[in-house]
Design an enzyme around this catalytic site. Structure first.
Site, PDB file in Angstrom:
ATOM      1  N   LYS A  20       0.836  -1.202   0.000  1.00  0.00           N
ATOM      2  CA  LYS A  20       0.000   0.000   0.000  1.00  0.00           C
ATOM      3  C   LYS A  20       0.878   1.263   0.000  1.00  0.00           C
ATOM      4  O   LYS A  20       2.093   1.168   0.203  1.00  0.00           O
ATOM      5  CB  LYS A  20      -0.911  -0.050   1.235  1.00  0.00           C
ATOM      6  CG  LYS A  20      -1.917  -1.218   1.202  1.00  0.00           C
ATOM      7  CD  LYS A  20      -2.782  -1.238   2.468  1.00  0.00           C
ATOM      8  CE  LYS A  20      -3.856  -2.312   2.387  1.00  0.00           C
ATOM      9  NZ  LYS A  20      -4.754  -2.267   3.579  1.00  0.00           N
ATOM     10  N   TYR A  60     -12.376  -2.808  -3.463  1.00  0.00           N
ATOM     11  CA  TYR A  60     -12.905  -2.920  -2.092  1.00  0.00           C
ATOM     12  C   TYR A  60     -14.440  -2.885  -2.061  1.00  0.00           C
ATOM     13  O   TYR A  60     -15.021  -2.461  -1.068  1.00  0.00           O
ATOM     14  CB  TYR A  60     -12.350  -1.781  -1.232  1.00  0.00           C
ATOM     15  CG  TYR A  60     -10.931  -1.995  -0.739  1.00  0.00           C
ATOM     16  CD1 TYR A  60     -10.573  -3.132  -0.002  1.00  0.00           C
ATOM     17  CD2 TYR A  60      -9.930  -1.043  -0.965  1.00  0.00           C
ATOM     18  CE1 TYR A  60      -9.269  -3.316   0.471  1.00  0.00           C
ATOM     19  CE2 TYR A  60      -8.627  -1.229  -0.491  1.00  0.00           C
ATOM     20  CZ  TYR A  60      -8.316  -2.363   0.224  1.00  0.00           C
ATOM     21  OH  TYR A  60      -7.032  -2.549   0.706  1.00  0.00           O
ATOM     22  N   PHE A  68     -15.337   3.275   7.480  1.00  0.00           N
ATOM     23  CA  PHE A  68     -13.960   3.621   7.117  1.00  0.00           C
ATOM     24  C   PHE A  68     -13.727   3.634   5.605  1.00  0.00           C
ATOM     25  O   PHE A  68     -12.616   3.914   5.146  1.00  0.00           O
ATOM     26  CB  PHE A  68     -12.961   2.670   7.805  1.00  0.00           C
ATOM     27  CG  PHE A  68     -13.145   1.200   7.467  1.00  0.00           C
ATOM     28  CD1 PHE A  68     -12.626   0.659   6.295  1.00  0.00           C
ATOM     29  CD2 PHE A  68     -13.838   0.357   8.339  1.00  0.00           C
ATOM     30  CE1 PHE A  68     -12.787  -0.683   5.975  1.00  0.00           C
ATOM     31  CE2 PHE A  68     -14.008  -1.002   8.026  1.00  0.00           C
ATOM     32  CZ  PHE A  68     -13.483  -1.519   6.840  1.00  0.00           C
ATOM     33  N   ARG A  96      -2.158 -14.638   3.696  1.00  0.00           N
ATOM     34  CA  ARG A  96      -2.848 -13.963   4.806  1.00  0.00           C
ATOM     35  C   ARG A  96      -2.081 -14.174   6.112  1.00  0.00           C
ATOM     36  O   ARG A  96      -1.965 -13.267   6.933  1.00  0.00           O
ATOM     37  CB  ARG A  96      -4.273 -14.512   4.962  1.00  0.00           C
ATOM     38  CG  ARG A  96      -5.191 -14.215   3.806  1.00  0.00           C
ATOM     39  CD  ARG A  96      -5.684 -12.800   3.787  1.00  0.00           C
ATOM     40  NE  ARG A  96      -6.642 -12.501   4.830  1.00  0.00           N
ATOM     41  CZ  ARG A  96      -7.330 -11.373   4.904  1.00  0.00           C
ATOM     42  NH1 ARG A  96      -7.170 -10.432   3.972  1.00  0.00           N
ATOM     43  NH2 ARG A  96      -8.177 -11.152   5.882  1.00  0.00           N
ATOM     44  N   THR A 102      -5.626  -8.071  10.232  1.00  0.00           N
ATOM     45  CA  THR A 102      -5.961  -6.767   9.643  1.00  0.00           C
ATOM     46  C   THR A 102      -5.512  -5.618  10.545  1.00  0.00           C
ATOM     47  O   THR A 102      -4.916  -4.654  10.084  1.00  0.00           O
ATOM     48  CB  THR A 102      -7.486  -6.682   9.399  1.00  0.00           C
ATOM     49  OG1 THR A 102      -7.861  -7.757   8.530  1.00  0.00           O
ATOM     50  CG2 THR A 102      -7.882  -5.359   8.777  1.00  0.00           C
ATOM     51  N   ARG A 113       2.710  -7.320   9.027  1.00  0.00           N
ATOM     52  CA  ARG A 113       2.081  -6.228   9.788  1.00  0.00           C
ATOM     53  C   ARG A 113       2.570  -6.217  11.224  1.00  0.00           C
ATOM     54  O   ARG A 113       2.773  -5.148  11.820  1.00  0.00           O
ATOM     55  CB  ARG A 113       0.561  -6.370   9.732  1.00  0.00           C
ATOM     56  CG  ARG A 113      -0.030  -6.015   8.351  1.00  0.00           C
ATOM     57  CD  ARG A 113      -1.446  -6.505   8.226  1.00  0.00           C
ATOM     58  NE  ARG A 113      -2.110  -6.082   6.985  1.00  0.00           N
ATOM     59  CZ  ARG A 113      -3.248  -6.608   6.544  1.00  0.00           C
ATOM     60  NH1 ARG A 113      -3.849  -7.572   7.245  1.00  0.00           N
ATOM     61  NH2 ARG A 113      -3.802  -6.187   5.426  1.00  0.00           N
ATOM     62  N   ASN A 123      -1.844  -0.132   7.417  1.00  0.00           N
ATOM     63  CA  ASN A 123      -1.320  -1.491   7.648  1.00  0.00           C
ATOM     64  C   ASN A 123      -0.496  -2.052   6.486  1.00  0.00           C
ATOM     65  O   ASN A 123      -0.322  -3.253   6.357  1.00  0.00           O
ATOM     66  CB  ASN A 123      -2.450  -2.435   8.090  1.00  0.00           C
ATOM     67  CG  ASN A 123      -3.531  -2.596   7.044  1.00  0.00           C
ATOM     68  OD1 ASN A 123      -3.469  -1.992   5.984  1.00  0.00           O
ATOM     69  ND2 ASN A 123      -4.524  -3.423   7.340  1.00  0.00           N
ATOM     70  N   HIS A 126      -1.797  -5.491   1.399  1.00  0.00           N
ATOM     71  CA  HIS A 126      -3.073  -6.154   1.134  1.00  0.00           C
ATOM     72  C   HIS A 126      -2.812  -7.585   0.689  1.00  0.00           C
ATOM     73  O   HIS A 126      -1.846  -7.840  -0.023  1.00  0.00           O
ATOM     74  CB  HIS A 126      -3.839  -5.424   0.025  1.00  0.00           C
ATOM     75  CG  HIS A 126      -4.995  -6.226  -0.500  1.00  0.00           C
ATOM     76  ND1 HIS A 126      -6.232  -6.229   0.113  1.00  0.00           N
ATOM     77  CD2 HIS A 126      -5.084  -7.116  -1.538  1.00  0.00           C
ATOM     78  CE1 HIS A 126      -7.031  -7.069  -0.543  1.00  0.00           C
ATOM     79  NE2 HIS A 126      -6.363  -7.619  -1.548  1.00  0.00           N
ATOM     80  N   GLU A 137      -9.282 -10.373  -7.920  1.00  0.00           N
ATOM     81  CA  GLU A 137      -8.384  -9.230  -7.734  1.00  0.00           C
ATOM     82  C   GLU A 137      -7.225  -9.259  -8.732  1.00  0.00           C
ATOM     83  O   GLU A 137      -6.862  -8.226  -9.284  1.00  0.00           O
ATOM     84  CB  GLU A 137      -7.875  -9.207  -6.284  1.00  0.00           C
ATOM     85  CG  GLU A 137      -9.002  -8.903  -5.291  1.00  0.00           C
ATOM     86  CD  GLU A 137      -8.593  -9.097  -3.831  1.00  0.00           C
ATOM     87  OE1 GLU A 137      -7.427  -9.472  -3.561  1.00  0.00           O
ATOM     88  OE2 GLU A 137      -9.455  -8.881  -2.954  1.00  0.00           O
TER      89      GLU A 137
HETATM   90  N1  UDP Z   1      -9.601  -0.928   7.519  1.00  0.00           N
HETATM   91  C1  UDP Z   1      -9.687   0.206   8.299  1.00  0.00           C
HETATM   92  N2  UDP Z   1     -10.430   0.147   9.458  1.00  0.00           N
HETATM   93  C2  UDP Z   1     -11.063  -0.981   9.853  1.00  0.00           C
HETATM   94  C3  UDP Z   1     -10.977  -2.126   9.056  1.00  0.00           C
HETATM   95  C4  UDP Z   1     -10.240  -2.070   7.888  1.00  0.00           C
HETATM   96  O1  UDP Z   1      -9.126   1.238   7.975  1.00  0.00           O
HETATM   97  O2  UDP Z   1     -11.706  -0.975  10.913  1.00  0.00           O
HETATM   98  C5  UDP Z   1      -8.806  -0.891   6.287  1.00  0.00           C
HETATM   99  C6  UDP Z   1      -7.474  -1.620   6.459  1.00  0.00           C
HETATM  100  O3  UDP Z   1      -6.483  -0.890   5.738  1.00  0.00           O
HETATM  101  C7  UDP Z   1      -7.744  -2.955   5.817  1.00  0.00           C
HETATM  102  C8  UDP Z   1      -8.684  -2.563   4.681  1.00  0.00           C
HETATM  103  O4  UDP Z   1      -9.494  -1.548   5.232  1.00  0.00           O
HETATM  104  O5  UDP Z   1      -6.550  -3.592   5.378  1.00  0.00           O
HETATM  105  C9  UDP Z   1      -9.552  -3.657   4.133  1.00  0.00           C
HETATM  106  O6  UDP Z   1     -10.279  -4.244   5.184  1.00  0.00           O
HETATM  107  P1  UDP Z   1     -10.425  -5.823   5.307  1.00  0.00           P
HETATM  108  O7  UDP Z   1     -11.429  -6.098   6.363  1.00  0.00           O
HETATM  109  O8  UDP Z   1     -10.681  -6.406   3.956  1.00  0.00           O
HETATM  110  O9  UDP Z   1      -8.988  -6.264   5.869  1.00  0.00           O
HETATM  111  P2  UDP Z   1      -7.777  -7.028   5.141  1.00  0.00           P
HETATM  112  O10 UDP Z   1      -8.380  -8.032   4.199  1.00  0.00           O
HETATM  113  O11 UDP Z   1      -6.963  -5.977   4.424  1.00  0.00           O
HETATM  114  O12 UDP Z   1      -6.991  -7.667   6.243  1.00  0.00           O
HETATM  115 MG    MG Z   2      -9.823  -7.840   2.734  1.00  0.00          MG
END
Ligand code: UDP
Ligand code: MG
Length: 160
Positions: A20, A60, A68, A96, A102, A113, A123, A126, A137
């Protein structure tokens, strides 16, 4: 199919991994790529680009209703990212695991992370959350000809 060709076929799962804008700004591109390379995963696509808001809103799309969402799109479109596709056995699940939770405060040390960031909205990386999203994706970020088919010389030493 030869035994080797059959075996190679099982190791074709693809995950979309992205550094990112904060990961790029913090000079962590090499570190993140290194972990996937070292593990034995195969890089099949890679590019630096600054995604448009429309492109990110599609990426997304499942998070559209979240509070958010607007901030996420703003952050993700703020500068260049490095988009990649990595291929190999259980690439999605392992990707993952290598990224960590996350929320970085819940990511174990040793994960990307867990080693390099603190806030959920910064974070640094992705990773696709399912085999289907890995495919969706990868196709959203890369055209057909941008994903390479190749056989690493080390494959037979990575897979039994
Ligand atoms: N995110 C955020 N606040 C939250 C949850 C997610 O800013 O409470 C952001 C964070 O950068 C995250 C992205 O949104 O990586 C996508 O969310 P997702 O739940 O898909 O998490 P990921 O798959 O990236 O772990
Ligand atoms: Mg995700």
């Amino acid at each position: 199919l030869s035994t080797f060709a059959k075996m190679a076929d099982q190791n074709k799962e693809r995950t979309f991994i992205m550094v990112k804008p904060d990961g790029v700004q913090r000079g962590l591109v090499g570190e993140i790529m290194k972990r996937f390379e070292n593990r034995g995963y195969k890089l099949v696509a890679c590019k630096m680009c600054t995604p448009t808001k429309a492109h990110l809103e599609e990426h997304y799309r499942d998070l559209k209703s979240k509070g958010f969402f607007a901030g996420l799109i703003e952050y993700m479109s703020s500068g260049p990212v490095v988009a990649m596709v990595w291929e190999g056995k259980e690439a999605v699940k392992m990707g993952r695991m290598m990224l960590g939770a996350t929320n970085p405060l819940q990511s174990n040390p040793g994960t990307i992370r867990g080693d390099f960031c603190i806030d959920v909205g910064r974070n640094i990386c992705h990773g696709s959350d399912s085999v289907e999203s890995g495919k969706r994706e990868s196709e959203h970020w890369f055209k057909d000809g941008e994903i390479q088919e190749w056989s690493p010389a080390q494959s037979k030493w990575v897979y039994e």
